[in-house]
Design a protein around this motif. Sequence first.
Motif, PDB file in Angstrom:
ATOM      1  N   LEU A 199       0.826  -1.209   0.000  1.00  0.00           N
ATOM      2  CA  LEU A 199       0.000   0.000   0.000  1.00  0.00           C
ATOM      3  C   LEU A 199       0.861   1.259   0.000  1.00  0.00           C
ATOM      4  O   LEU A 199       0.475   2.309   0.514  1.00  0.00           O
ATOM      5  N   SER A 200       2.037   1.164  -0.586  1.00  0.00           N
ATOM      6  CA  SER A 200       2.986   2.272  -0.623  1.00  0.00           C
ATOM      7  C   SER A 200       2.414   3.467  -1.370  1.00  0.00           C
ATOM      8  O   SER A 200       2.481   4.604  -0.891  1.00  0.00           O
ATOM      9  N   PHE A 201       1.844   3.230  -2.557  1.00  0.00           N
ATOM     10  CA  PHE A 201       1.251   4.336  -3.301  1.00  0.00           C
ATOM     11  C   PHE A 201       0.100   4.936  -2.501  1.00  0.00           C
ATOM     12  O   PHE A 201       0.028   6.148  -2.301  1.00  0.00           O
ATOM     13  N   GLY A 202      -0.809   4.098  -2.070  1.00  0.00           N
ATOM     14  CA  GLY A 202      -1.999   4.571  -1.363  1.00  0.00           C
ATOM     15  C   GLY A 202      -1.693   5.370  -0.113  1.00  0.00           C
ATOM     16  O   GLY A 202      -2.331   6.389   0.154  1.00  0.00           O
ATOM     17  N   GLU A 203      -0.710   4.924   0.651  1.00  0.00           N
ATOM     18  CA  GLU A 203      -0.327   5.651   1.874  1.00  0.00           C
ATOM     19  C   GLU A 203       0.307   6.998   1.515  1.00  0.00           C
ATOM     20  O   GLU A 203       0.069   7.999   2.181  1.00  0.00           O
ATOM     21  N   ASN A 204       1.122   7.025   0.458  1.00  0.00           N
ATOM     22  CA  ASN A 204       1.831   8.248   0.088  1.00  0.00           C
ATOM     23  C   ASN A 204       0.970   9.248  -0.671  1.00  0.00           C
ATOM     24  O   ASN A 204       1.333  10.429  -0.755  1.00  0.00           O
ATOM     25  N   TYR A 205      -0.148   8.792  -1.234  1.00  0.00           N
ATOM     26  CA  TYR A 205      -1.030   9.673  -1.999  1.00  0.00           C
ATOM     27  C   TYR A 205      -2.412   9.822  -1.362  1.00  0.00           C
ATOM     28  O   TYR A 205      -3.288  10.470  -1.923  1.00  0.00           O
ATOM     29  N   GLY A 206      -2.628   9.215  -0.214  1.00  0.00           N
ATOM     30  CA  GLY A 206      -3.897   9.361   0.497  1.00  0.00           C
ATOM     31  C   GLY A 206      -5.072   8.719  -0.198  1.00  0.00           C
ATOM     32  O   GLY A 206      -6.186   9.247  -0.169  1.00  0.00           O
ATOM     33  N   THR A 207      -4.859   7.546  -0.799  1.00  0.00           N
ATOM     34  CA  THR A 207      -5.923   6.899  -1.574  1.00  0.00           C
ATOM     35  C   THR A 207      -6.389   5.556  -1.005  1.00  0.00           C
ATOM     36  O   THR A 207      -7.223   4.899  -1.627  1.00  0.00           O
ATOM     37  N   VAL A 208      -5.886   5.149   0.148  1.00  0.00           N
ATOM     38  CA  VAL A 208      -6.308   3.860   0.720  1.00  0.00           C
ATOM     39  C   VAL A 208      -7.668   4.030   1.395  1.00  0.00           C
ATOM     40  O   VAL A 208      -7.809   4.825   2.327  1.00  0.00           O
ATOM     41  N   MET A 209      -8.668   3.297   0.891  1.00  0.00           N
ATOM     42  CA  MET A 209      -9.971   3.282   1.559  1.00  0.00           C
ATOM     43  C   MET A 209      -9.869   2.286   2.703  1.00  0.00           C
ATOM     44  O   MET A 209      -9.857   1.072   2.484  1.00  0.00           O
TER      45      MET A 209
END
Length: 165
Positions: free
Chosen positions: A111-121
């Motif tokens: 979840l590296s992208f999601g954590e760094n871009y605020g996109t993890v639901m």
Amino acid sequence: MAEVTFKGNPITLRGTEVKVGDNAPDFKVLDNGLGEVTLKDYSGKKKLVSVVPSLDTGVCSKQTRKFNEDAAGVDNAVVLTISNDLPFAQKRWCADEGIDNAVTLSDHKDLSFGENYGTVMEELRLQARSVFVIDENDKVTYVEYVPEGTDEPDYDKAVEALKAL
């Protein structure tokens, strides 16, 4: 943080919200061959990053196809589609859809992208539908967190932002 719903239900986004003017955060995702990919792998290129919950849904499939078609003629540009789908599923989707040039990347592992871009639901462990345009110097020039996760993004605005680079 951006306020997002999914099928009308409020969703908690995990991670850091990205804004226009920010330096694009790095990330580590997997390509369809299970190789690690980072932002640096696209250094010097214009990037349209299309984030979808799952390629195996109608809206996500349409979003991926449309961005790849609409941005195809933009010089020195790449369209990256990021989801939490497994790399094998992404590869199968590309084959089933006959899209040979799509770059699909999986954030399922860290979840590296999601954590760094605020996109993890948080509630679904999926990516929130969003679009980022990043210039050749890795500066963010366009951001859209789609307010309702089952709605489509503003294709025209995103592609215009890419063409304007």
